[in-house]
Design a protein around this motif. Sequence first.
Motif, PDB file in Angstrom:
ATOM      1  N   GLY A  13       0.817  -1.212   0.000  1.00  0.00           N
ATOM      2  CA  GLY A  13       0.000   0.000   0.000  1.00  0.00           C
ATOM      3  C   GLY A  13       0.850   1.260   0.000  1.00  0.00           C
ATOM      4  O   GLY A  13       0.614   2.197  -0.775  1.00  0.00           O
ATOM      5  N   ILE A  14       1.880   1.275   0.844  1.00  0.00           N
ATOM      6  CA  ILE A  14       2.713   2.475   0.952  1.00  0.00           C
ATOM      7  C   ILE A  14       3.496   2.706  -0.340  1.00  0.00           C
ATOM      8  O   ILE A  14       3.565   3.830  -0.852  1.00  0.00           O
ATOM      9  CB  ILE A  14       3.666   2.362   2.167  1.00  0.00           C
ATOM     10  N   GLY A  21       2.387   9.382  -5.866  1.00  0.00           N
ATOM     11  CA  GLY A  21       2.635  10.758  -5.482  1.00  0.00           C
ATOM     12  C   GLY A  21       3.932  11.316  -6.044  1.00  0.00           C
ATOM     13  O   GLY A  21       3.947  12.377  -6.643  1.00  0.00           O
ATOM     14  N   TYR A  22       5.029  10.564  -5.875  1.00  0.00           N
ATOM     15  CA  TYR A  22       6.337  11.123  -6.224  1.00  0.00           C
ATOM     16  C   TYR A  22       6.749  10.839  -7.662  1.00  0.00           C
ATOM     17  O   TYR A  22       7.419  11.656  -8.282  1.00  0.00           O
ATOM     18  CB  TYR A  22       7.407  10.591  -5.274  1.00  0.00           C
ATOM     19  N   ILE A  23       6.394   9.679  -8.193  1.00  0.00           N
ATOM     20  CA  ILE A  23       6.836   9.377  -9.564  1.00  0.00           C
ATOM     21  C   ILE A  23       5.698   9.768 -10.507  1.00  0.00           C
ATOM     22  O   ILE A  23       5.624  10.884 -10.965  1.00  0.00           O
ATOM     23  CB  ILE A  23       7.237   7.896  -9.723  1.00  0.00           C
ATOM     24  N   ALA A  26       2.892  -0.581 -11.882  1.00  0.00           N
ATOM     25  CA  ALA A  26       4.146  -1.160 -12.357  1.00  0.00           C
ATOM     26  C   ALA A  26       5.139  -1.274 -11.203  1.00  0.00           C
ATOM     27  O   ALA A  26       5.802  -2.292 -11.038  1.00  0.00           O
ATOM     28  CB  ALA A  26       4.732  -0.312 -13.475  1.00  0.00           C
ATOM     29  N   VAL A  27       5.222  -0.214 -10.384  1.00  0.00           N
ATOM     30  CA  VAL A  27       6.149  -0.238  -9.249  1.00  0.00           C
ATOM     31  C   VAL A  27       5.757  -1.354  -8.283  1.00  0.00           C
ATOM     32  O   VAL A  27       6.597  -2.135  -7.837  1.00  0.00           O
ATOM     33  CB  VAL A  27       6.147   1.121  -8.529  1.00  0.00           C
ATOM     34  N   ALA A  28       4.438  -1.470  -8.021  1.00  0.00           N
ATOM     35  CA  ALA A  28       3.987  -2.499  -7.092  1.00  0.00           C
ATOM     36  C   ALA A  28       4.328  -3.891  -7.610  1.00  0.00           C
ATOM     37  O   ALA A  28       4.814  -4.745  -6.873  1.00  0.00           O
ATOM     38  CB  ALA A  28       2.492  -2.370  -6.866  1.00  0.00           C
ATOM     39  N   PHE A  29       4.127  -4.100  -8.892  1.00  0.00           N
ATOM     40  CA  PHE A  29       4.373  -5.444  -9.417  1.00  0.00           C
ATOM     41  C   PHE A  29       5.861  -5.713  -9.605  1.00  0.00           C
ATOM     42  O   PHE A  29       6.297  -6.856  -9.491  1.00  0.00           O
ATOM     43  CB  PHE A  29       3.569  -5.682 -10.695  1.00  0.00           C
TER      44      PHE A  29
END
Lengths: 385, 291
Positions: B248-249, B256-258, B265-268
Amino acid sequence: MFKTVIRRAGKCAAVAAAGLMMMSAQAAEPIKIGSFLSVTGPASFLGDPELKTLEMYVEKINEEGGVLGRQLELIHYDDVGNASSARNFASRLIRSDQVDIIVGGSTTGATMAAVPLIEQAEVPFISLAGAVVITNPVKKWVFKTPQTDRMAAERILTDMKDRGITKFGLISGTGGFGSSGRTQTLEVAEAMGMEVVADVTYSGSDTDMTAQLTNIRNTSGVEAVLNFGFGQGPAIVTRNYAQLGMELPFYQSHGVASDSFLELAGSSAEGLRLPASPLLVPDSLPNDDPQKEVVQNYKAEYEARWDSKVSTFGAYAYDGLMLAVRAMEEAGSTDPEAVRNALENIQGYVGVTGVFNMSPEDHNGLDPDSFRILEVQNGEWKLID
Amino acid sequence: MLAEFLQYLFTGITIGATYALIALGFTLIYNASHVINFAQGEFLMIGGMATVSLTAMGVPMILAVVLAVILAGILGVALQRFAIAPAKQADVVTLIIITIGASIFIRGIAQVVWGKEYHVMQNFSTDQPIEVFGAVLNSQSLWVLGIGAILVVGLVLFFTKTLIGKAILATSMNKEAARLVGIRTQMVLMLAFMVSALLGSVAGIVVAPITFTSYDIGIILGLKGFVAAAIGGLGSGVGAVVGGLSLGIVEAMAAGYISSDYKDAVAFSMILLVLFFMPRGLFGAKVVERV
């Protein structure tokens, strides 16, 4: 003696009946209106009211004597929101059902999948989907009834400009509707000399857009925020917007112009503006508005027949069917070429969505002013412009 | 700057707590049977939708919540009884496919009964957000975190202090041995399904005021919960909580930042990285191959 009388009477009756049958066979050759709609599946909120509208007005027109003295026959298939089945059904409508005209295509995807086939088969086609690509560039046989997303963007940005806003933040969904709306907004903003200072997106399944909105809020120079999206996403954006205590003028697109959006967003929607069909505020239209009567009638008839709330999307089907009928009447036949030419030359047809003025360069026929700008006040739509 | 960071953190923790609860549901059933129950998201949906429809019928909120949780519990037992138990000789993969089928079935029924619209649930307490160092916290987030924490503590106590909990643990460690000491393993399996349905439905109810609820809300939340469970290491309770919160974080920070485009994509990528270097997940049990 008595027997022969009966026999003769019988013969007469048989001949008369046969004659009647032949006559009625000639008269009853119906005009076939084909349709493929997303009646079930994720886009069912489009296809369901569209089908109901088509069914009910085909019935009504038939009761009133049909078109060109012939009855209408509606042949429809459910594409479940799937573009490839839309293409298959379009092919079936053309080849095996041999329809005279097609009114359908709930989504842009379904419409665009069927367009090449229809262009090749040379059947007039009135699409009920939104994106600008359907009629721009103009395709010979393809028309559409909803306003384009570009017009929505123009309408919103004009309203912003009237309020003295030139820099705004954009938050859009990554789905087809949102991303097309984003592209159009960026183009229109450039053409109108306005600046999109923040440009963020969210995906259709996101459940919290606070991060994206914080990003917009912290961008310097933002004077208003526009959300282009569809479904439940914009309602969540609206709620997060209120939770973050953002006070800037807030705009939504026509994609959420429905009462169910108000229900989802609740009091957070207070004060936001969006472009919408006059169907949301039939009674607030001024009396000299040419659309007032059409809009009120459609709403009353639909709600009486189906006992459910009228929707903007059903109105697209109403306009599509009425344009088709008018074109056939003006052409005086169902010859595809003649009907197409008549469609292209329809002027001043007053529909529920707007007043249509077709031309060879414009197969949609609406202008941005057919959208009304509404504001949410005390949980209800209020006509602003 | 701090306000911005805190805002992303709050968003992330709230949604992360939901993922954690769903991940715990996966973990429970996985431990008891090595089945990954893809109908987990459906329990979530049943919780939210039943509460909404019961309150719409005039049932008081608290009673509606209790009834919805009970309904989900019954559904969990029924799922085990009528879909999993009859196929108990089958391969684990077959059982997993059965749960996918069951989830489609439950979703179909929900669609017929409740329709396809999204529904709103009122916040449990005030609609007024709480302000902390310039960041805004939805009061419902506190409910999500609080109830999540209570459930986690409750689960820990259940597994360490009660006989039934210990029986489930024993079955997960060694089914044959558990049966030899007199544990009814089918019963244990049924209990695991019930508890995980209860967990799922509670998660569905507490997040519904934030996310809205609809017949298909379980698909994507269920999937994210599964990702969280896999990051943490399937079968580990601590892993499920850590996996859920970090997923979640990371999602919120990425949005927010990217860019919100790269959020998923970042999560996976995160799950890929974790699984490359720690194939059993962050807290996964070491497997010793017995010869």
